[in-house]
Design a protein around this motif. Sequence first.
Motif, PDB file in Angstrom:
ATOM      1  N   GLU A  85     -81.799  16.882 -28.405  1.00  0.00           N
ATOM      2  CA  GLU A  85     -81.186  16.918 -27.074  1.00  0.00           C
ATOM      3  C   GLU A  85     -79.681  17.127 -27.192  1.00  0.00           C
ATOM      4  O   GLU A  85     -79.091  17.937 -26.463  1.00  0.00           O
ATOM      5  CB  GLU A  85     -81.500  15.602 -26.366  1.00  0.00           C
ATOM      6  CG  GLU A  85     -80.887  15.440 -24.996  1.00  0.00           C
ATOM      7  CD  GLU A  85     -81.187  14.064 -24.417  1.00  0.00           C
ATOM      8  OE1 GLU A  85     -80.329  13.160 -24.566  1.00  0.00           O
ATOM      9  OE2 GLU A  85     -82.280  13.867 -23.864  1.00  0.00           O
ATOM     10  N   ASN A  86     -79.050  16.398 -28.112  1.00  0.00           N
ATOM     11  CA  ASN A  86     -77.605  16.504 -28.277  1.00  0.00           C
ATOM     12  C   ASN A  86     -77.189  17.851 -28.878  1.00  0.00           C
ATOM     13  O   ASN A  86     -76.051  18.288 -28.693  1.00  0.00           O
ATOM     14  CB  ASN A  86     -77.090  15.355 -29.142  1.00  0.00           C
ATOM     15  CG  ASN A  86     -77.254  14.009 -28.463  1.00  0.00           C
ATOM     16  OD1 ASN A  86     -77.319  13.922 -27.236  1.00  0.00           O
ATOM     17  ND2 ASN A  86     -77.329  12.942 -29.245  1.00  0.00           N
TER      18      ASN A  86
ATOM     19  N   ARG B 137     -78.773  20.516 -27.999  1.00  0.00           N
ATOM     20  CA  ARG B 137     -79.239  21.462 -26.981  1.00  0.00           C
ATOM     21  C   ARG B 137     -80.300  22.406 -27.553  1.00  0.00           C
ATOM     22  O   ARG B 137     -80.290  23.618 -27.316  1.00  0.00           O
ATOM     23  CB  ARG B 137     -78.064  22.244 -26.388  1.00  0.00           C
ATOM     24  CG  ARG B 137     -77.119  21.371 -25.570  1.00  0.00           C
ATOM     25  CD  ARG B 137     -75.980  22.185 -24.960  1.00  0.00           C
ATOM     26  NE  ARG B 137     -75.236  21.411 -23.989  1.00  0.00           N
ATOM     27  CZ  ARG B 137     -74.303  20.506 -24.300  1.00  0.00           C
ATOM     28  NH1 ARG B 137     -73.996  20.286 -25.560  1.00  0.00           N
ATOM     29  NH2 ARG B 137     -73.666  19.830 -23.345  1.00  0.00           N
ATOM     30  N   GLU B 138     -81.215  21.821 -28.307  1.00  0.00           N
ATOM     31  CA  GLU B 138     -82.325  22.575 -28.881  1.00  0.00           C
ATOM     32  C   GLU B 138     -83.642  22.121 -28.266  1.00  0.00           C
ATOM     33  O   GLU B 138     -83.746  21.031 -27.702  1.00  0.00           O
ATOM     34  CB  GLU B 138     -82.364  22.389 -30.405  1.00  0.00           C
ATOM     35  CG  GLU B 138     -81.134  22.940 -31.111  1.00  0.00           C
ATOM     36  CD  GLU B 138     -81.187  22.731 -32.619  1.00  0.00           C
ATOM     37  OE1 GLU B 138     -82.290  22.455 -33.142  1.00  0.00           O
ATOM     38  OE2 GLU B 138     -80.130  22.822 -33.261  1.00  0.00           O
TER      39      GLU B 138
END
Length: 553
Positions: free
Chosen positions: A477-478, A480-481
């Motif tokens: 998530e961090n 952005r995948e």
Amino acid sequence: MKTYEVVAEALAAQEVDTVFSLMTSDNMSMLSRLEKQGVTIVRTRTECGAVAMADGYARATGRAGVVSIGAGPSVAMAGTALVTARKRRSPLVVIAGDAPVGERHHLKYFEQHRFFENTAGHCVTVTASRDVVADAFEVFRRAVGGEGPAVLNIAVDLLESELPSSELEDLTRYMAAAARPEPMVPTEAPLRRAVEMLQAAERPVIVAGRGATDERSRLAMQTIGERLGALYGSSLQGQYLFGGPHDVGLVGTLGTSSSIRAMTETDCALVVGASLNGYTAGHGQLFQDAEIIHVDRRSEAFGAETPVDLALCGDAAETLEALVALLSDADGPRTGFREPELVAQIAEDFQAIDEYEPVGGRLDQRQVLDTLGAALPAQRRVVVDAGHFAFFVIDHIRLANPTERIWTADFASIGLAVSIGIGVATASPEAATVVFVGDGGFAMSLAELDTAVRHRIPMTFIVMDDGAYGAELRYLENRREEDHLARFTSPSWADIASAYGCRAVTVRTLEELEAACDLIGQDDGPLLLDVKVDATVANRQFRGRTTSAAGAK
């Protein structure tokens, strides 16, 4: 007399009353002999589980945890648990079978001795039956002496060989329990140097780790802290030792903003029984301007990861009490580092952890743990697996003493807490053993639920099921995948546990959780709570992180 019978007598001499084991053709005769001697044999489903249970037994008691495994694949299966015990320096003794001497083409042959040295840390391979008693004594001496796990590796043909009584007569001196080393205290000169450094400090801190969690050490550190005006803090395995307005809580990568500030601004740190590894030292960002006084009973601890200014090699309680005696001639208590603005920030940081708005949908992990924390029996042992959920456990399951919690992520492996917890519960039937594990870790260790059921071990498994590998979910998530590879559709863990014969409840609402809490601590074999929790709430440790920051000693 068969050699395996001699090994059984050698274990009796070491006062062994419990052995964890997965029986194979390599160790079956020795296990039968041990049972006839009155030893409790906890029969496991996996070798990794057997080693982890013995590790848990050792962590709970401080005594040698003993495990018996077979040769070859049995040994290879135990690798993760062996490394974990080594990193924890658990007093673990492994009795392992090996392929017959000289049979390098045997199906079970591989270089076990080298494998054990790389995983457990120390291995004695028996080369002649007449040496087995002295070799057994040696592995116990190392384990109970604080050197960590030790292995007695013996070929199965040697185990089955005859050992003449005449050869045993010279070995009676080894048929005695290995002695524990007596507590040490440093000489007066370095102690006086430590007092000078502490008295000169304007912003002192005291940091405690696993090696300083006894009551004598706590009282001595508080006496020193009150006299100097020091702030307190702890490594993960010393958490909840102090309490009060001057305790910043966890030190290092798990610390709050006030903890990081205090450990950055301090000019003198008295560190007791903590390894000062990269996590506790904030990967070199903390204690940069501080003189560090390090107290530890292991000489190899000093400077291993963080340079120190003064090393005091000795027992924590004995050394601290000697410092208190020398400080008694000093001036009265000082304000020191207890500045009102910093003390207020400490309180605000803890308040921020406790104040949150529960999410809708599935249960909020914070609310689940606050509810469970209030309901757990006063006398408990909390065993925590690795994973994203574990950081919520650290923040929300409060302890009366750090020894109540068994942290299993020494090797950053998930899936060991179930087995370690079974070992803890076996050793501590008087306390309620509660295992917190994620759905991923529980899936890895499901086979050993059968061990808990078969032996009717009273304990509770709390499965925090967010339908994902929670840590990886946060990292993706961090970054952005896409995160679909980290998500799973979980089965009903309660239904599976029930099929094993375990009492089990599925929890989807706060009302169901409150009702299930009444079942915890009942002395009727294991209980499993399959708690369906929300995967969207990120623990404070994972906000913005794109790779692992887990681990603490």
